[in-house]
Design a protein around this motif. Structure first.
Motif, PDB file in Angstrom:
ATOM      1  N   ASN A  33       0.841  -1.188   0.000  1.00 11.10           N
ATOM      2  CA  ASN A  33       0.000   0.000   0.000  1.00 11.10           C
ATOM      3  C   ASN A  33       0.879   1.242   0.000  1.00 11.10           C
ATOM      4  N   TRP A  34       1.715   1.400   1.015  1.00 15.13           N
ATOM      5  CA  TRP A  34       2.737   2.447   1.048  1.00 15.13           C
ATOM      6  C   TRP A  34       3.720   2.077   2.149  1.00 15.13           C
ATOM      7  N   GLY A  35       4.993   2.416   1.940  1.00 17.65           N
ATOM      8  CA  GLY A  35       6.012   2.072   2.927  1.00 17.65           C
ATOM      9  C   GLY A  35       5.999   0.583   3.222  1.00 17.65           C
ATOM     10  N   GLN A  36       5.848   0.237   4.500  1.00 19.46           N
ATOM     11  CA  GLN A  36       5.740  -1.174   4.878  1.00 19.46           C
ATOM     12  C   GLN A  36       4.328  -1.523   5.329  1.00 19.46           C
ATOM     13  N   ASN A  37       3.340  -0.838   4.757  1.00 18.23           N
ATOM     14  CA  ASN A  37       1.938  -1.207   4.921  1.00 18.23           C
ATOM     15  C   ASN A  37       1.516  -2.053   3.733  1.00 18.23           C
ATOM     16  N   TRP A  38       0.992  -3.227   4.014  1.00 19.37           N
ATOM     17  CA  TRP A  38       0.572  -4.168   2.972  1.00 19.37           C
ATOM     18  C   TRP A  38      -0.935  -4.404   3.098  1.00 19.37           C
ATOM     19  N   HIS A  39      -1.613  -4.624   1.968  1.00 17.47           N
ATOM     20  CA  HIS A  39      -3.065  -4.694   2.029  1.00 17.47           C
ATOM     21  C   HIS A  39      -3.616  -5.827   1.172  1.00 17.47           C
ATOM     22  N   ILE A  40      -4.879  -6.169   1.464  1.00  9.75           N
ATOM     23  CA  ILE A  40      -5.610  -7.171   0.689  1.00  9.75           C
ATOM     24  C   ILE A  40      -7.097  -6.966   0.934  1.00  9.75           C
ATOM     25  N   ASN A  41      -7.911  -7.303  -0.043  1.00  8.87           N
ATOM     26  CA  ASN A  41      -9.358  -7.358   0.133  1.00  8.87           C
ATOM     27  C   ASN A  41      -9.751  -8.825   0.281  1.00  8.87           C
ATOM     28  N   ALA A  42     -10.065  -9.215   1.488  1.00 15.50           N
ATOM     29  CA  ALA A  42     -10.426 -10.609   1.754  1.00 15.50           C
ATOM     30  C   ALA A  42     -11.169 -10.677   3.078  1.00 15.50           C
ATOM     31  N   ASP A  43     -12.114 -11.569   3.170  1.00 14.28           N
ATOM     32  CA  ASP A  43     -12.867 -11.760   4.410  1.00 14.28           C
ATOM     33  C   ASP A  43     -12.138 -12.789   5.272  1.00 14.28           C
ATOM     34  N   LEU A  44     -11.332 -12.282   6.206  1.00 17.26           N
ATOM     35  CA  LEU A  44     -10.535 -13.167   7.063  1.00 17.26           C
ATOM     36  C   LEU A  44     -10.930 -13.051   8.531  1.00 17.26           C
ATOM     37  N   LYS A  45     -12.074 -12.427   8.795  1.00 17.93           N
ATOM     38  CA  LYS A  45     -12.531 -12.326  10.182  1.00 17.93           C
ATOM     39  C   LYS A  45     -12.836 -13.717  10.737  1.00 17.93           C
ATOM     40  N   ASN A  46     -12.639 -13.842  12.044  1.00 15.29           N
ATOM     41  CA  ASN A  46     -12.872 -15.102  12.751  1.00 15.29           C
ATOM     42  C   ASN A  46     -11.992 -16.234  12.235  1.00 15.29           C
ATOM     43  N   GLN A  47     -10.795 -15.848  11.767  1.00 15.06           N
ATOM     44  CA  GLN A  47      -9.795 -16.831  11.355  1.00 15.06           C
ATOM     45  C   GLN A  47      -8.445 -16.430  11.933  1.00 15.06           C
ATOM     46  N   ALA A  48      -7.692 -17.384  12.408  1.00 15.27           N
ATOM     47  CA  ALA A  48      -6.315 -17.113  12.825  1.00 15.27           C
ATOM     48  C   ALA A  48      -5.510 -16.729  11.589  1.00 15.27           C
ATOM     49  N   LEU A  49      -4.602 -15.752  11.738  1.00 14.40           N
ATOM     50  CA  LEU A  49      -3.834 -15.245  10.608  1.00 14.40           C
ATOM     51  C   LEU A  49      -2.383 -15.703  10.662  1.00 14.40           C
ATOM     52  N   SER A  50      -1.873 -16.135   9.516  1.00 18.96           N
ATOM     53  CA  SER A  50      -0.465 -16.483   9.352  1.00 18.96           C
ATOM     54  C   SER A  50       0.119 -15.585   8.264  1.00 18.96           C
ATOM     55  N   PHE A  51       1.445 -15.385   8.307  1.00 12.67           N
ATOM     56  CA  PHE A  51       2.093 -14.505   7.337  1.00 12.67           C
ATOM     57  C   PHE A  51       3.350 -15.160   6.771  1.00 12.67           C
ATOM     58  N   GLU A  52       3.595 -14.888   5.499  1.00 14.46           N
ATOM     59  CA  GLU A  52       4.822 -15.297   4.832  1.00 14.46           C
ATOM     60  C   GLU A  52       5.504 -14.022   4.336  1.00 14.46           C
ATOM     61  N   VAL A  53       6.706 -13.751   4.845  1.00 14.25           N
ATOM     62  CA  VAL A  53       7.397 -12.495   4.562  1.00 14.25           C
ATOM     63  C   VAL A  53       8.716 -12.800   3.856  1.00 14.25           C
ATOM     64  N   THR A  54       8.942 -12.159   2.706  1.00 14.56           N
ATOM     65  CA  THR A  54      10.152 -12.380   1.915  1.00 14.56           C
ATOM     66  C   THR A  54      11.041 -11.150   1.979  1.00 14.56           C
ATOM     67  N   SER A  55      12.330 -11.342   2.245  1.00 10.75           N
ATOM     68  CA  SER A  55      13.282 -10.236   2.353  1.00 10.75           C
ATOM     69  C   SER A  55      13.486  -9.572   1.004  1.00 10.75           C
ATOM     70  N   SER A  56      14.072  -8.374   1.015  1.00  9.70           N
ATOM     71  CA  SER A  56      14.192  -7.577  -0.207  1.00  9.70           C
ATOM     72  C   SER A  56      15.059  -8.231  -1.271  1.00  9.70           C
ATOM     73  N   ASP A  57      16.031  -9.025  -0.873  1.00  8.09           N
ATOM     74  CA  ASP A  57      16.864  -9.687  -1.880  1.00  8.09           C
ATOM     75  C   ASP A  57      16.259 -11.015  -2.326  1.00  8.09           C
ATOM     76  N   ARG A  58      15.084 -11.338  -1.786  1.00  9.72           N
ATOM     77  CA  ARG A  58      14.322 -12.543  -2.125  1.00  9.72           C
ATOM     78  C   ARG A  58      15.075 -13.840  -1.838  1.00  9.72           C
ATOM     79  N   SER A  59      16.102 -13.760  -0.993  1.00 10.44           N
ATOM     80  CA  SER A  59      16.868 -14.964  -0.667  1.00 10.44           C
ATOM     81  C   SER A  59      16.315 -15.683   0.557  1.00 10.44           C
TER      82      SER A  59
END
Length: 267
Positions: free
Chosen positions: A214-240
């Motif tokens: 979205n901007w800076g280190q704010n990331w966004h999505i349109n999805a209905d994820l309420k009442n669900q535990a959230l997991s994240f996959e984060v990739t570093s800038s060099d993609r390594s």
């Protein structure tokens, strides 16, 4: 006095700051920052002085209150040539003063995190008042950080800089905001390269869903994820390197909450 006022004007959104400093003999310590990127390069630096407590909150990277976000005052605003439209947010730099025996403090350097943008001022040329105009590589530091490497009277100083790995205490942090099916996640306290190339989110009833910057280190999505535990996959800038943080939030999460997840390893 004129140079000082210009330095303040160049920063459209100013972070606060207490700077950490180290010996100029320190070196980067991880494969996530390439040897080429960690070489010393020439640039210039100016400073600003926060005049209002509200200056402690803000910045073009979206980190908000920098103390609460874990960055304290060891922060920097980058000129357009370095800022990379916000992708560089969270990266760490080491700076040292050079070529001016009158003002440099010998044997010192500072380590700062990119949290802000120094906007161009096309009313001046790059060699005049337009310090942050392309193609200049320019750093705008809080005066507290600047004074770790140079006497404040120096004004616009020649410096050397290099990318280094970020060392962070504790876990990566995910602040969930938004409303309805719009979800915005601010990711902070990122170790290793510090800046992020890609993010995916997963609800306990979904597969992995890519998020957009979205901007800076704010990331966004349109999805209905309420009442669900959230997991994240984060990739570093060099993609390594990719970190997968499972079940970062409980299923009853709410907007405005911050959760902690797995951190990048930094040797």
């Amino acid at each position: 006095m004129r140079r000082f006022l210009l330095a303040v004007l160049f920063l459209a959104l100013t972070p606060p700051t207490i700077s950490h400093y180290s010996s100029s003999t320190s070196s980067p310590s991880s494969s996530s920052v390439s040897s080429d990127a960690s070489e010393w390069r020439p640039a210039r630096a100016t400073y600003y002085a926060a005049s209002n407590p509200r200056d402690a909150v803000g910045g073009a990277c979206g980190y908000g209150d920098l103390v609460k976000s874990g960055y304290g005052m060891a922060t920097v605003g980058l000129s357009e040539t370095l800022f990379e439209r916000g992708q560089i947010c969270g990266a760490c730099y080491e700076l040292r003063c050079v070529d001016d025996l009158r003002w440099c403090i010998p044997g010192t350097s500072i380590i700062v995190t990119a949290t802000n943008f120094c906007a161009p001022n096309y009313g001046f040329d790059p060699e005049g008042g337009g310090h942050c105009n392309p193609p200049n590589k320019h750093f705008v530091l809080p005066i507290e950080a600047f004074e770790k490497i140079a006497i404040w009277k120096a004004g616009n100083m020649p410096v050397q800089y290099r990318r280094i790995n970020c060392r962070r205490e504790g876990s990566m942090r995910f602040t969930v905001d938004g409303g309805g099916i719009f979800i915005s996640v601010l990711i902070t306290n990122v170790a290793g390269s510090g800046d992020i190339a890609a993010v995916k989110i997963k609800g306990s009833r979904t597969g992995w869903l890519p998020m957009g910057r979205n901007w800076g280190q704010n990331w966004h999505i349109n999805a209905d994820l309420k009442n669900q535990a959230l997991s994240f996959e984060v990739t570093s800038s060099d993609r390594s390197t990719t970190v997968t943080a499972y079940n970062v939030s409980p299923k009853n999460w709410n907007y405005g909450q911050t959760f902690e997840g797995k951190q990048f390893e930094t040797p």
